[in-house]
Design a protein around this motif. Structure first.
Motif, short mmCIF file in Angstrom:
data_model
loop_
_atom_site.label_atom_id
_atom_site.label_comp_id
_atom_site.label_asym_id
_atom_site.label_seq_id
_atom_site.Cartn_x
_atom_site.Cartn_y
_atom_site.Cartn_z
N LEU A 183 -16.21 5.37 22.87
CA LEU A 183 -16.71 4.07 22.44
C LEU A 183 -16.33 3.74 21.00
CD1 LEU A 183 -20.23 4.07 24.10
CD2 LEU A 183 -18.10 3.08 24.95
N ASP A 184 -16.00 4.76 20.19
CA ASP A 184 -15.63 4.46 18.81
C ASP A 184 -14.13 4.16 18.67
OD1 ASP A 184 -14.92 7.05 19.37
OD2 ASP A 184 -15.68 7.91 17.51
N PHE A 185 -13.39 4.13 19.76
CA PHE A 185 -12.04 3.57 19.73
C PHE A 185 -12.17 2.04 19.73
CE2 PHE A 185 -8.13 6.13 20.49
CZ PHE A 185 -8.68 7.36 20.16
N THR A 186 -11.63 1.42 18.70
CA THR A 186 -11.83 -0.02 18.54
C THR A 186 -11.36 -0.79 19.75
OG1 THR A 186 -11.52 0.26 16.16
CG2 THR A 186 -11.38 -1.98 17.03
N TYR A 187 -10.23 -0.40 20.33
CA TYR A 187 -9.72 -1.12 21.49
C TYR A 187 -10.75 -1.16 22.61
CZ TYR A 187 -7.12 -2.14 25.73
OH TYR A 187 -6.73 -2.68 26.93
N PHE A 188 -11.37 -0.02 22.89
CA PHE A 188 -12.34 0.03 23.98
C PHE A 188 -13.59 -0.78 23.65
CE2 PHE A 188 -10.09 4.15 24.95
CZ PHE A 188 -9.48 3.68 26.09
N GLY A 189 -13.99 -0.81 22.39
CA GLY A 189 -15.12 -1.64 22.00
C GLY A 189 -14.83 -3.11 22.20
N ASP B 249 -2.74 1.12 17.56
CA ASP B 249 -2.98 0.58 16.23
C ASP B 249 -3.72 1.54 15.32
OD1 ASP B 249 -1.72 -1.76 16.86
OD2 ASP B 249 -3.51 -3.02 16.89
N GLN B 250 -4.61 2.34 15.89
CA GLN B 250 -5.38 3.25 15.03
C GLN B 250 -4.45 4.26 14.36
OE1 GLN B 250 -9.58 3.07 17.49
NE2 GLN B 250 -9.12 4.83 16.26
N MET B 251 -3.47 4.79 15.08
CA MET B 251 -2.49 5.67 14.46
C MET B 251 -1.62 4.90 13.47
SD MET B 251 -1.24 8.33 17.41
CE MET B 251 -0.57 7.05 18.47
N ALA B 252 -1.31 3.65 13.78
CA ALA B 252 -0.49 2.85 12.88
C ALA B 252 -1.20 2.63 11.55
CB ALA B 252 -0.16 1.51 13.53
N LEU B 253 -2.51 2.40 11.60
CA LEU B 253 -3.26 2.23 10.35
C LEU B 253 -3.24 3.52 9.53
CD1 LEU B 253 -6.29 0.18 11.70
CD2 LEU B 253 -4.37 -0.67 10.36
N GLY B 254 -3.34 4.67 10.21
CA GLY B 254 -3.21 5.93 9.50
C GLY B 254 -1.83 6.11 8.91
N ALA B 255 -0.80 5.69 9.65
CA ALA B 255 0.57 5.78 9.15
C ALA B 255 0.75 4.92 7.90
CB ALA B 255 1.54 5.33 10.25
N LEU B 256 0.18 3.72 7.91
CA LEU B 256 0.28 2.84 6.74
C LEU B 256 -0.33 3.51 5.51
CD1 LEU B 256 -0.62 -0.69 8.19
CD2 LEU B 256 1.63 0.14 7.48
N ARG B 257 -1.47 4.17 5.72
CA ARG B 257 -2.13 4.84 4.60
C ARG B 257 -1.29 5.99 4.06
NH1 ARG B 257 -5.14 3.92 0.33
NH2 ARG B 257 -6.24 5.81 -0.35
N ALA B 258 -0.70 6.79 4.96
CA ALA B 258 0.13 7.92 4.53
C ALA B 258 1.35 7.43 3.75
CB ALA B 258 0.56 8.73 5.74
N ASP C 185 -3.45 -4.55 19.13
CA ASP C 185 -3.92 -5.72 18.38
C ASP C 185 -5.43 -5.65 18.13
OD1 ASP C 185 -3.79 -8.05 16.95
OD2 ASP C 185 -3.78 -9.37 18.71
N ILE C 186 -5.89 -4.55 17.51
CA ILE C 186 -7.30 -4.48 17.13
C ILE C 186 -7.53 -5.27 15.86
CG2 ILE C 186 -7.56 -2.24 18.26
CD1 ILE C 186 -7.53 -0.94 15.48
N GLU C 187 -8.77 -5.65 15.64
CA GLU C 187 -9.09 -6.55 14.53
C GLU C 187 -8.67 -5.99 13.18
OE1 GLU C 187 -12.83 -9.30 14.04
OE2 GLU C 187 -13.32 -7.29 13.29
N ALA C 188 -8.84 -4.69 12.97
CA ALA C 188 -8.53 -4.10 11.67
C ALA C 188 -7.08 -4.31 11.28
CB ALA C 188 -8.85 -2.61 11.68
N GLY C 189 -6.17 -4.36 12.26
CA GLY C 189 -4.77 -4.54 11.96
C GLY C 189 -4.44 -5.91 11.39
N ARG C 190 -5.30 -6.88 11.65
CA ARG C 190 -5.08 -8.23 11.12
C ARG C 190 -5.44 -8.32 9.64
NH1 ARG C 190 -8.60 -10.46 16.09
NH2 ARG C 190 -7.59 -9.09 17.61
N PHE C 191 -6.20 -7.32 9.16
CA PHE C 191 -6.69 -7.37 7.78
C PHE C 191 -6.20 -6.20 6.94
CE2 PHE C 191 -9.65 -9.74 10.38
CZ PHE C 191 -9.82 -10.91 9.65
N SER C 192 -5.36 -5.32 7.53
CA SER C 192 -4.79 -4.22 6.75
C SER C 192 -3.79 -4.78 5.75
CB SER C 192 -4.10 -3.22 7.69
OG SER C 192 -3.06 -3.84 8.41
#
Length: 353
Positions: A73-79, A256-265, A284-291
């Motif tokens: 449930l803490d995977f944003t896509y599934f939420g 996207d969750q891995m992509a956000l981690g990749a951006l940080r690295a 296309d999770i919401e966080a990717g629109r604001f990273s």
């Protein structure tokens, strides 16, 4: 002093119509005029009448409850997907109970068999550990609709075309002139170089098809392994890849969750995105629109996934209740492919996108 709850009879008297007409309005039957519908709804509001959904469902031999079974449930896509499923179910006066399996096979098998009880009329499920044999050989007749990339036989199934989506994402990177494209999540640390099941296999297939069509070689050294499809895993994978001396000019991250981690690295190392490395995700999770930068991603139509899944499940529930299969062949499990599109943002196209 207890005040009696208003009944359909009371609504009918207030609106000046028959009880049957009130029932037709409540059940949203089409042949009621808009004027009559408005009068009845006004009477319902004035009296505070509440529909007894439990009684309605029980009269039909159902509970009015469907189960939504998700891996985590803490995977944003599934939420986000769960929100759409619940909204679609509410439109049909259905209640959704959400269950988490943590991708454990035994938990998924228990859910597939209806949790050993009759509390739910049907099940929408995104499995990660089940096999096609599990679905075909399951006990009971509980209606089931499967979501995602895995099993596409033995039950109704709803997903995007993941092979095509990954191919389009890779073609986008190639079109930008990128030639050293690494796939984050293309295999698992516990497995071999080529995944045998699941998201990694299917999306990697589309990536390889795009390379082949462009006349570019496939390099197993550009397949970056992860333990899980989570943000920290994406960051750790990219760090490890760069520490090994690899210098990709693009990353295709399989969610996207891995992509956000990749951006940080990449940011920690002073690698510019997209100037030095372009990054694409999936979901296309919401966080990717604001990273920063905002994330280019494959966007599945999550609302349509939910609509089709609930519609399919309701159809199967009704067929089961009727006890007579339809004559149009719909008893055969249906495989529905819903739309997706590539959303181009700053992580590949630069600022101002």
């Amino acid at each position: 002093m207890t005040v009696a709850r208003p009944r359909i009879k009371d609504v009918a008297q207030r609106a000046g119509v028959s009880e049957k007409t009130v029932s037709n309005v409540i059940n949203d039957y089409a042949h009621v005029s808009e004027r009559t519908r408005a009068v009845v709804r006004q009477a319902i509001d004035e009296l505070g009448y509440r529909i007894n959904l439990a009684g309605r469902h029980l009269r039909r031999g159902r509970t009015g409850i469907i189960a939504l079974v998700l891996p985590e449930l803490d995977f944003t896509y599934f939420g986000e997907l769960a929100r759409h499923v619940i909204s679609e179910a509410e439109r049909r006066s259905l209640t959704v109970l959400v269950h988490q399996t943590l991708a454990d096979r035994q938990h998924e098998l228990t859910a597939l068999d209806g949790f050993g009880s009759d509390f739910a009329d049907g099940l929408i499920m995104s499995p990660l550990a089940l096999t096609a044999e599990d679905v075909r050989d399951r006990d009971g007749t509980l209606p089931v609709v499967l979501l995602g990339e895995l099993i596409q036989e033995g039950a109704d199934h709803v997903a995007i075309d993941n092979v095509l989506a990954a191919r389009e994402a890779t073609e986008h990177l190639i079109g930008l002139g990128r030639r050293s494209i690494a796939t984050v999540g293309g295999r698992y640390l516990s497995g071999g170089d080529v995944p045998t099941t699941g998201t990694a296999l299917i999306r990697s297939r589309g990536h390889r098809e795009a390379l082949r069509a462009a006349g570019l070689p496939y390099d197993p050294g550009r397949v970056i392994a992860v333990r899980q499809f989570r943000t920290p895993d994406g960051a750790a994978a990219v760090d490890r890849h760069l520490d090994e001396g690899h210098r990709p000019d693009a990353l295709l991250c399989l969610n996207d969750q891995m992509a956000l981690g990749a951006l940080r690295a990449l940011h920690r190392r002073g690698v510019r995105v997209p100037e030095d490395v372009a990054v694409v995700g999936f979901d296309d999770i919401e966080a990717g629109r604001f990273s920063v930068p905002s994330l280019t991603t494959v966007s599945p139509d999550k609302a349509e996934v939910a609509r089709v899944a609930v519609e399919l499940l309701v159809r199967r529930i009704e067929e089961r209740a009727d006890g007579s299969p339809p004559s149009d062949g719909r008893t055969t499990p249906q495989n529905h492919v819903v739309p997706h599109h590539l959303v181009v943002r700053e992580s590949t196209a630069g600022r101002g996108t």
